[in-house]
Motif scaffolding. Structure first.
Motif: not given
Length: 82
Positions: A30-40, A62-78
């Protein structure tokens, strides 16, 4: 930035990129993104090794993190609605 692979998954979009001496594992839901950077330099098996890291426990967490991100955004909007 170079796209190394688009990795199919039923729930999230997974893109493996190479850029500036790093592999980037980009996950989108959806509107959420996670990026992991690892040196070659830390990856002896190249992009095939990185692809192996995308196992079920990693992706489920990672999916659980997405759910936590959504919850966090919703809470701050409320909190800030008047």
């Amino acid at each position: 930035m170079r796209v190394v692979a688009d990795i199919p998954h039923p729930e999230i979009k997974i893109t493996l990129l190479a850029w500036n001496g790093k592999y980037l594992i980009k996950l989108e839901l959806g509107p959420f993104e996670q990026t992991y950077k690892v040196s070659e330099m830390e990856v002896t098996g190249g992009d095939e090794e990185v692809k192996k890291w995308l196992d079920e426990p990693f992706l489920q967490s990672s999916i659980e993190l997405f759910l936590a991100m959504r919850k966090n955004l919703y809470a701050t909007r409320i909190r800030h609605e008047y």
